[in-house]
Scaffold this motif. Structure first.
Motif, PDB file in Angstrom:
ATOM      1  N   THR A  79      11.223  29.515  48.315  1.00  0.00           N
ATOM      2  CA  THR A  79      10.439  29.209  49.154  1.00  0.00           C
ATOM      3  C   THR A  79       8.804  29.645  48.535  1.00  0.00           C
ATOM      4  O   THR A  79       8.897  30.209  47.428  1.00  0.00           O
ATOM      5  N   SER A  80       7.856  29.209  49.081  1.00  0.00           N
ATOM      6  CA  SER A  80       6.381  29.487  48.579  1.00  0.00           C
ATOM      7  C   SER A  80       5.955  30.775  48.839  1.00  0.00           C
ATOM      8  O   SER A  80       4.959  31.267  48.391  1.00  0.00           O
ATOM      9  N   PRO A  83       9.097  35.966  46.607  1.00  0.00           N
ATOM     10  CA  PRO A  83       9.389  35.598  45.175  1.00  0.00           C
ATOM     11  C   PRO A  83      11.053  35.500  45.097  1.00  0.00           C
ATOM     12  O   PRO A  83      11.345  35.197  43.952  1.00  0.00           O
ATOM     13  N   HIS A  84      11.680  35.723  46.257  1.00  0.00           N
ATOM     14  CA  HIS A  84      13.091  36.059  45.996  1.00  0.00           C
ATOM     15  C   HIS A  84      13.794  34.626  46.482  1.00  0.00           C
ATOM     16  O   HIS A  84      13.323  34.086  47.098  1.00  0.00           O
ATOM     17  N   TYR A  85      14.835  34.260  45.735  1.00  0.00           N
ATOM     18  CA  TYR A  85      15.944  33.421  46.160  1.00  0.00           C
ATOM     19  C   TYR A  85      16.411  33.914  47.452  1.00  0.00           C
ATOM     20  O   TYR A  85      16.848  35.018  47.599  1.00  0.00           O
ATOM     21  N   LEU A  86      16.288  33.157  48.740  1.00  0.00           N
ATOM     22  CA  LEU A  86      16.521  33.731  50.066  1.00  0.00           C
ATOM     23  C   LEU A  86      17.464  32.764  50.745  1.00  0.00           C
ATOM     24  O   LEU A  86      17.568  31.427  50.804  1.00  0.00           O
TER      25      LEU A  86
END
Length: 301
Positions: A79-80, A83-86
């Motif tokens: 996501t923008s 900062p994590h892969y979610l």
């Protein structure tokens, strides 16, 4: 993107193939229409939907990295704004219709490891039967290496002034910077849902360990409650209540109660936090059920 409608008796379900998401779930007896999940428009993305799947696992992994079987694996943010892969890829992917009938539909999609070490195939089944909505989610490791997998859902429930939640759990996880889990501790008084309780008037973004697998959401204004039951796989849950600092449009009209098979950041826990290691070709699956009922009133003489 396709919109799919299912109906059984007084229950209605509206789905989108984008994100494998639910756009609405209602009970309508011809006199009253009660939303059992929050309503969403047909063009809603997952974050604006009624519910979306968490696959190949949910929530975040600290620093977007983990070690497993002597190897380090990394993720890229998806996501923008975080900062994590979610939450994996299911909520951002177009799902294909594999089966469809008046009361039943199966959606599926495959992912081949862009920004993540995971290569997998997922299927999601929606069924209206016996006065309830049953959701079944499965994931198969299509990669060449064993990896820890998990499943969950991210439903958005209506929140009225009198809404209460019953969801017994044993342990509470604090939140630290980066929307990450901190440490396991005792349940705070205003987040102890072992008895029916209102949602607090503050930001909540926390995991609940050893959830009983049963929850009851009550809307006294609508004389309705929703019983949520989950397979034993879903031993944990996550609760989210937004605020206007995070979302200026928040009107305290919804909250999230997310059944999960694992704890957030389980990849970096010694026991994997409930994540299950799938060998190549192995599959993990589980179901939850949402059953509306009228609130029973006790007459006091």
């Amino acid at each position: 993107m396709s919109i799919i409608n299912l109906r059984s008796g007084s229950l209605f379900l509206r789905l989108s193939t984008m994100g494998g998401s639910i756009l609405g779930f209602w009970k309508d007896d011809g006199k009253h229409r009660v939303p059992l999940l929050r309503d969403a428009p047909d063009d809603a993305d997952a974050l604006s939907s009624s519910c979306y799947p968490l696959v190949p696992f949910g929530n975040r992994v600290r620093d977007n990295r983990f070690e497993f079987a002597g190897q380090e694996f990394r993720f890229s943010a998806n996501t923008s704004w975080d900062p994590h892969y979610l939450h994996g890829e299911g909520w951002q992917s177009e799902w294909a219709v594999e089966e469809q009938a008046d009361e039943h539909v199966v959606l599926g999609f495959s992912h081949r490891g862009e920004g993540t070490p995971y290569i997998y195939r997922a299927r999601q089944q929606f069924s209206l039967k016996d006065g309830a909505l049953e959701l079944k989610l499965s994931v198969q490791n299509d990669g060449s290496k064993p990896l820890p997998f998990g499943l969950g859902w991210h439903p958005y429930f209506p929140m009225t002034p009198q809404t209460t939640l019953l969801a017994p759990a044993r342990t509470f996880w604090t939140e630290v910077e980066g929307w990450l889990p901190g440490e396991a501790t005792e349940l705070p008084a205003d987040l102890d849902f072992r008895r029916p309780s209102p949602l607090p008037h503050r930001w909540v973004n926390n995991g609940f360990q050893d959830w009983s697998g049963e929850a009851v959401i009550s809307w006294p204004e609508w004389d309705t409650q929703l019983h949520l039951t989950a397979d034993p796989l879903f031993r944990h849950a996550f609760i989210f209540v937004s605020d206007t600092a995070f979302d200026p449009q928040f009107r305290r009209d919804y909250f999230c109660f997310e059944p999960m098979s694992h704890l957030a950041n389980g990849h970096n826990m010694p026991d994997l936090g409930g994540l299950q290691v799938l060998q190549p070709g192995q599959q993990l699956s589980g179901s939850i059920r949402l059953r509306p009922q009228a609130i029973e009133h006790t007459n006091v003489l």
